[in-house]
Design an enzyme around this catalytic site. Structure first.
Site, mmCIF file in Angstrom:
data_model
loop_
_atom_site.group_PDB
_atom_site.id
_atom_site.type_symbol
_atom_site.label_atom_id
_atom_site.label_comp_id
_atom_site.label_asym_id
_atom_site.label_seq_id
_atom_site.Cartn_x
_atom_site.Cartn_y
_atom_site.Cartn_z
ATOM 1 N N CYS A 76 0.843 -1.205 0.000
ATOM 2 C CA CYS A 76 0.000 0.000 0.000
ATOM 3 C C CYS A 76 0.870 1.243 0.000
ATOM 4 C CB CYS A 76 -0.898 -0.062 1.235
ATOM 5 S SG CYS A 76 -1.121 1.449 2.135
ATOM 6 N N GLU A 77 0.555 2.172 -0.906
ATOM 7 C CA GLU A 77 1.421 3.343 -1.031
ATOM 8 C C GLU A 77 1.186 4.377 0.068
ATOM 9 O OE1 GLU A 77 0.685 4.806 -4.967
ATOM 10 O OE2 GLU A 77 -0.790 6.266 -4.277
ATOM 11 N N HIS A 78 0.116 4.231 0.818
ATOM 12 C CA HIS A 78 -0.133 5.190 1.902
ATOM 13 C C HIS A 78 0.650 4.847 3.169
ATOM 14 C CE1 HIS A 78 -4.209 6.241 -0.116
ATOM 15 N NE2 HIS A 78 -3.224 6.997 -0.560
ATOM 16 N N HIS A 79 0.863 3.546 3.411
ATOM 17 C CA HIS A 79 1.519 3.121 4.651
ATOM 18 C C HIS A 79 2.748 2.257 4.414
ATOM 19 C CE1 HIS A 79 -2.778 3.862 5.628
ATOM 20 N NE2 HIS A 79 -2.258 4.426 6.708
ATOM 21 N N GLN A 117 -5.334 -0.365 -4.204
ATOM 22 C CA GLN A 117 -6.064 -1.507 -4.770
ATOM 23 C C GLN A 117 -6.931 -1.100 -5.969
ATOM 24 O OE1 GLN A 117 -8.071 -4.071 -1.950
ATOM 25 N NE2 GLN A 117 -9.507 -4.762 -3.520
ATOM 26 N N HIS A 145 -5.846 -5.616 3.857
ATOM 27 C CA HIS A 145 -4.822 -4.569 3.962
ATOM 28 C C HIS A 145 -4.253 -4.553 5.375
ATOM 29 C CE1 HIS A 145 -5.738 -2.259 0.133
ATOM 30 N NE2 HIS A 145 -6.669 -3.199 0.168
ATOM 31 N N CYS A 147 -2.619 -2.336 6.727
ATOM 32 C CA CYS A 147 -2.795 -1.019 7.359
ATOM 33 C C CYS A 147 -4.179 -0.894 7.995
ATOM 34 C CB CYS A 147 -2.539 0.112 6.366
ATOM 35 S SG CYS A 147 -3.589 0.079 4.915
HETATM 36 ZN ZN ZN Z 1 -2.606 1.637 3.671
#
Ligand code: ZN
Length: 184
Positions: A76-79, A117, A145, A147
């Site tokens: 995941c590119e956010h976390h 995703q 996920h 995260c």
């Molecule tokens: Zn994430």
């Protein structure tokens, strides 16, 4: 190209940032290990799906092809935490098909990079449309996920489901229902 020395430096800073002793035995090679690991888990950035989808076989029968339960691991590119699950891909050929193993390889190309995703699902569908030019494609991705499950709202086992339709799958409820029935 992946700059391993930058990754090593970054990991060292994170370890220091969380108050770790970067010289203790268990951590001494960690920056190096993580740098090597990243060349694998984001290695898809250096790959082109066209490579896998360019080898085609001509067919007379244009019935739907479904490859389901393709296991994948992404980040995941956010976390920068893993998300993983299964992808299901159906397409209606327009005179040609690809080898079945190439379908899974295409998922890998896009999974092995920092991702969302929703974007992963769309990129797989678009790669089929752009390279194989089928009559249509439908992609469904179900993933857990980390995260969501090891931090934040902590809902283990919860899954995110995304669906993308292109070509004749768009607005064709009958075809879409066939896809869902075949997944059972
Ligand atoms: Zn994430």
């Amino acid at each position: 190209m992946i700059d391993q020395s930058k990754i090593k430096e970054g990991v060292r800073l994170i370890l220091e940032g969380i108050g770790e002793d970067t010289t203790r035995e268990g951590l001494i090679e960690t920056p190096d290990r993580i740098a090597r690991m990243y060349t694998e888990i984001v290695g898809g950035m250096e790959e082109d799906a066209a490579e896998h989808l360019s080898k085609r076989f001509h067919v007379k029968n244009n019935e739907m092809v479904l490859e389901k339960d393709i296991t994948f691991y992404s980040t995941c590119e956010h976390h920068m935490l893993p998300f993983f699950g299964k992808a299901h891909i159906a397409y209606v050929p327009n005179g040609s098909v690809v080898g079945l193993s190439k379908i899974a390889r295409t998922v890998e190309v896009f999974a092995k990079r920092l991702q969302l995703q929703e974007q992963l699902t769309a990129q797989i569908a678009d790669a089929f449309m752009d390279n194989l030019a089928p009559q249509g494609v439908m992609v469904m991705v179900e993933a857990e996920h980390m995260c969501m499950t090891m931090r934040g709202i902590k809902k283990p086992g919860s899954k995110t489901v995304t669906v993308v339709t292109r070509g004749i799958f768009k607005d064709n409820e009958k075809l879409q229902n066939t896809f869902y029935q075949m997944l059972r």
